[in-house]
Enzyme design. Sequence first.
Site, PDB file in Angstrom:
ATOM      1  N   ASP A  95       8.908   0.431   2.017  1.00 25.12           N
ATOM      2  CA  ASP A  95       7.584  -0.403   2.712  1.00 25.12           C
ATOM      3  C   ASP A  95       7.743  -0.710   0.895  1.00 25.12           C
ATOM      4  OD1 ASP A  95       5.101  -1.546   2.019  1.00 25.12           O
ATOM      5  OD2 ASP A  95       4.746  -1.741   4.049  1.00 25.12           O
ATOM      6  N   HIS A 144       8.221  -4.073   4.438  1.00 27.79           N
ATOM      7  CA  HIS A 144       6.515  -4.654   4.542  1.00 27.79           C
ATOM      8  C   HIS A 144       6.756  -6.591   4.644  1.00 27.79           C
ATOM      9  CE1 HIS A 144       2.103  -3.906   4.674  1.00 27.79           C
ATOM     10  NE2 HIS A 144       2.103  -4.949   4.011  1.00 27.79           N
ATOM     11  N   SER A 201      -0.505  -5.391   7.970  1.00 30.68           N
ATOM     12  CA  SER A 201      -0.934  -4.506   6.916  1.00 30.68           C
ATOM     13  C   SER A 201      -2.581  -4.577   6.892  1.00 30.68           C
ATOM     14  CB  SER A 201      -0.537  -5.461   6.006  1.00 30.68           C
ATOM     15  OG  SER A 201      -0.555  -5.476   4.628  1.00 30.68           O
TER      16      SER A 201
END
Lengths: 275, 275
Positions: free
Chosen positions: A221, A253, A146
Amino acid sequence: METISTNTCFGGVQGVYKHASDVTGTDMTFALFLPAEAQDGPVPLLWFLSGLTCTHENAMTKAGAQAWAAEQGIALCFPDTSPRGEGVPDDDAYDLGQGAGFYIDATQAPWDKHFKMWSYIADELPALLGAEFPLDMDRQSITGHSMGGHGALTMAMALKGRFRSVSAFSPILNPTQSDWGRKQFAAYWGDEANWGSHDATLLMQGGGFDGPMLIDTGTDDQFWDLLGTDAFATAFASQRQQGQIRLQQGYDHSYFFISTFMEDHVAFHADALWR
Amino acid sequence: METISTNTCFGGVQGVYKHASDVTGTDMTFALFLPAEAQDGPVPLLWFLSGLTCTHENAMTKAGAQAWAAEQGIALCFPDTSPRGEGVPDDDAYDLGQGAGFYIDATQAPWDKHFKMWSYIADELPALLGAEFPLDMDRQSITGHSMGGHGALTMAMALKGRFRSVSAFSPILNPTQSDWGRKQFAAYWGDEANWGSHDATLLMQGGGFDGPMLIDTGTDDQFWDLLGTDAFATAFASQRQQGQIRLQQGYDHSYFFISTFMEDHVAFHADALWR
């Protein structure tokens, strides 16, 4: 440098250490896994840069990376994601301030005094690691999740020759066009005219990475709209970048996604590190 | 039953669920990993009972078990370690009350109303799992860590025919002779004359387990003196129990130890479950 803890793990040692950082002006904590091979001499190093809200601890405990690093005989470093502590500015939002350093050097008050995560990860911490541990600093690769995927990709493309391979899980790929990016860059750097070139899509358009690249993102996600995968994919293809972008069906995610594909990523980096 | 979360993980699904328990008189939360094979029909089930202070979450996120369970095509259940919530008694100590159910049915006030973890794990939760999920309840095995290793071994030996194999990481093996045991049994059961036979060493002396057993404990376990490994080893050898007790050089009581040997344990159970 102070040793916070060490635990035997997959035949090696998972340590947590603290040191006074000149760059951030704070104490900084990081985790380092050394495989058994480090007892006999320097081993290659794979960096894992973490995402928003994380410390050194999240990936160390949840990513399952040590199993594969031990198998490949490579070390893992898990830095923190920002300076922390009393006297360090913060924000009530999870995505600004402590836990949200974005791997850049802030220039705007109140952030400019401590928020220097680019210089910390690019310069100060590798110098410390190379001096204190049996690491072959000529063999480094980098990955992240991320916000940390953003960090890994921007470092790999900006610090030419530093890393042999780069990968990322669910990376933020076009932060100058995302609420995960614009908000923080505006706070840390001020007016958009002064923003640095810390955007993986822009860096890809400007030349890309001189080595293999692996990106994994889940089709489910929950932050898909913030990642900019489409813009990056365009630049990746236009640049004919060596590597692959994989969209993994049904994954989100979370660390359940990261741990699922960690074996692939460590093996990918080991190929480059041991070449 | 309510679904709290689901995440795709190693090709399967890691879920967290909540249900109203008749046995504990509270809501109870548990985690269940279903491998991809569960889409085609019932799969075997491996229980993981956690240690003091843990919830369903610790092993789910830190033990690295899903990788191996997915490879073997077996499900994993991670129950909570006690009833929780307002109105449920607790104690300031980490090792009594919430997070410290010890896998027994309390008979003494104030614990006797909710602290029924034996009945919950032995009866109520398996009935719920068998009804709600594609699990082959004729193929069950059990493992656990520390207090949960105590739970796994006592369940396996007391519930004859239920489990095909049993293993444990750093288990409490002789709680009637340890401060991890005497304190809790005195609180939950009162006078020692009324203590149940929930002690792995006593159960081993009484006949052991009709199947393979695997126990791993670290030589540097910081809680070594509380575990009673020596007393259990004597009973294990005297009983000629099928199985192995392994003392792992340099490892401690942490999840870094558990994750290191999880592959071995899941493969050990898979051998028994798929026979």
